[in-house]
Design an enzyme around this catalytic site. Structure first.
Site, PDB file in Angstrom:
ATOM      1  N   ASP A  65      14.207 113.164  45.311  1.00 17.72           N
ATOM      2  CA  ASP A  65      13.272 112.451  44.447  1.00 17.72           C
ATOM      3  C   ASP A  65      11.829 112.680  44.886  1.00 17.72           C
ATOM      4  O   ASP A  65      11.550 113.125  46.001  1.00 17.72           O
ATOM      5  CB  ASP A  65      13.591 110.957  44.421  1.00 17.72           C
ATOM      6  CG  ASP A  65      13.552 110.322  45.805  1.00 17.72           C
ATOM      7  OD1 ASP A  65      14.019 110.955  46.773  1.00 17.72           O
ATOM      8  OD2 ASP A  65      13.045 109.188  45.942  1.00 17.72           O
ATOM      9  N   GLU A  74      15.560 108.346  47.520  1.00 11.83           N
ATOM     10  CA  GLU A  74      15.305 107.956  48.907  1.00 11.83           C
ATOM     11  C   GLU A  74      14.042 107.127  49.019  1.00 11.83           C
ATOM     12  O   GLU A  74      13.960 106.195  49.819  1.00 11.83           O
ATOM     13  CB  GLU A  74      15.200 109.204  49.800  1.00 11.83           C
ATOM     14  CG  GLU A  74      15.085 108.895  51.284  1.00 11.83           C
ATOM     15  CD  GLU A  74      13.689 108.494  51.728  1.00 11.83           C
ATOM     16  OE1 GLU A  74      13.578 107.608  52.596  1.00 11.83           O
ATOM     17  OE2 GLU A  74      12.699 109.046  51.211  1.00 11.83           O
ATOM     18  N   HIS A  85       2.887 111.909  51.690  1.00  7.53           N
ATOM     19  CA  HIS A  85       2.450 110.948  50.671  1.00  7.53           C
ATOM     20  C   HIS A  85       0.966 111.095  50.343  1.00  7.53           C
ATOM     21  O   HIS A  85       0.392 110.238  49.671  1.00  7.53           O
ATOM     22  CB  HIS A  85       2.775 109.496  51.076  1.00  7.53           C
ATOM     23  CG  HIS A  85       4.230 109.210  51.174  1.00  7.53           C
ATOM     24  ND1 HIS A  85       4.772 107.941  50.992  1.00  7.53           N
ATOM     25  CD2 HIS A  85       5.301 110.008  51.429  1.00  7.53           C
ATOM     26  CE1 HIS A  85       6.085 107.988  51.140  1.00  7.53           C
ATOM     27  NE2 HIS A  85       6.424 109.240  51.416  1.00  7.53           N
TER      28      HIS A  85
END
Length: 420
Positions: free
Chosen positions: A108, A166, A393
């Site tokens: 994901d 996840e 991220h």
């Protein structure tokens, strides 16, 4: 920040020729996945791509597990026998051939708008592979392809688990509940994370806790609003919230042994609407992280005790929610030693092996490791010279794709060594 210790160049001469020759395809698969990122339990295009490849290669697989999850099964020598017409069926012969090793890859993406200007930039607005899961999926596909082509190189059965969600709310537990570790029963499991906190040419592996438990809380302080010039007529929710934020830091400082590691973070605090208005409510959200499983339940109790005590002292009340997202990611000592020994063969040592590589980040690989012995490890993927060192991220996250072939080589050798 990427570690600054000297790192070895990735020595691809230690990677077998058949896997080196796969590198262009690994990059192609990874970039296609990167262009079509999808959030948790919505990985339909990703699942279709994986399924297409498995069908093309003739690999047995099951789809639709925990919505979008996929499991591929590859039988090694002595695990299959020829039938009339050239078909194969499982023939579990002896102890070694009946063992099952699972490999897990998450698939994901994240709700982040990509800022990289690359040819394979995300085509889905507001969604990005900013944590390397596109690489994990490509590595798992490469491993499946290689193992299927070289089934005579190992005995036993390999399950390759392509897991959704996840990043949240978590796809590992639903896959386990759907029986992904059964029929045939998995004896051990391994997984990797491409890791921009380590430079290319390194592997982070350790026994015990690698990643932290993830617990979350929401709290609303219910005070009594009023005029900013008349605080005696109010119960100031901002003052109460401020004291709570400070007091929560004493949990780690004074209730946790200095030999343990833990974090309590308030990440959001919202209150008020004007300069001269005392807010009647303040809302905060936070997270708790720790490695030691014995802390399960402790932080929940202690956080609420502090909130309740401070609210009582001010005459305020509160609403409180607390939930456990992921347990700590804890590696089995034997499986960690297996991975470490393989990593030493694949990359230059001793600099290339990073044994103390813990992070307070969390991972739902932890649920698999609660069920069967296993090892989760980091494959260094940062390359500052190529400007590929942004943290996970981040909207400019990317990694050195040389790590893809390294990941496949480590997985393949782990399979061969596990069954031998």
């Amino acid at each position: 920040m990427v570690s600054t210790f000297p790192h070895p160049a990735a020595d691809l001469s230690r990677i077998r020729l058949d896997i080196r020759s796969l590198q262009p395809q690994l990059v192609e698969w990874r970039r296609r996945l990167h262009q079509q990122p999808e959030l948790g339990f919505k990985e339909k295009l990703t699942a279709e791509f994986i399924t297409q490849k498995l069908q093309e290669w003739g690999i047995e697989h099951q789809t639709g597990i925990a919505q979008t999850g996929i499991v591929a099964i590859i039988y090694g020598k002595s695990c299959y026998q020829a039938e009339p017409g050239g078909r194969h069926s499982q023939a579990l012969l002896g102890n070694e051939s009946s063992r099952v090793l699972a490999i897990r890859a998450d698939m994901d993406a994240l709700p982040i708008q990509e800022l990289n200007e690359v040819s394979y930039k995300s085509q889905h607005d507001g969604v990005m592979h900013a944590c390397g899961h596109d690489g994990h999926t490509a590595i798992a596909l490469g491993t499946a392809y290689y193992l299927h082509q070289h089934r005579d190189s190992f005995t036993g059965t390999v399950k390759i688990i392509f897991q959704p969600a996840e990043e949240g709310p978590g796809g590992a537990k639903p896959m386990i509940e759907a029986g992904v570790l059964k029929n045939p029963d998995v004896d051990a499991i391994i997984g990797l994370h491409l890791w921009n906190n380590l430079p290319l040419g390194t592997v982070g592996v350790r026994a015990g806790a690698l990643m932290a438990a993830v617990e979350l809380f929401n709290c609303t302080i219910l005070g009594k609003g009023g005029h900013g010039a008349m605080p005696h007529q109010t119960i100031d929710s901002v003052v109460v919230a401020a004291q709570i934020v400070n007091a929560l830091q004493t949990i780690v400082a004074r209730n946790v042994s200095p030999l343990d590691s833990a974090v309590v973070t308030v990440g959001e605090l919202h209150a008020g609407t004007a300069h001269n208005v005392i807010a009647d409510t303040a809302r905060m959200r936070g997270t708790v992280r720790y490695f030691n499983p014995e802390f399960e339940g402790f932080f929940h109790q202690r956080v609420e005790q502090i909130i309740a005590g401070i609210c009582q002292s001010h005459g305020a009340s509160y609403d409180f929610e607390y939930w456990r997202l992921y347990p700590p990611t804890i590696n089995d000592a034997g499986m960690a030693e297996l991975v470490r020994s393989i990593a030493e063969e694949v990359i230059e040592t001793p600099v290339g092996i990073v044994p103390e590589c813990q992070t307070m980040g969390g991972e739902d690989m932890s649920f698999f490791l609660q069920e069967v012995p296993g090892c989760y490890f980091f494959v260094g993927s940062a390359n500052q010279a190529k400007n590929l060192a942004y943290p996970h991220h981040h909207p400019r996250f990317d990694f050195d794709e040389t790590a893809l072939a390294i990941g496949v080589e480590i997985f393949v050798r782990c399979v061969e060594r596990f069954f031998s």
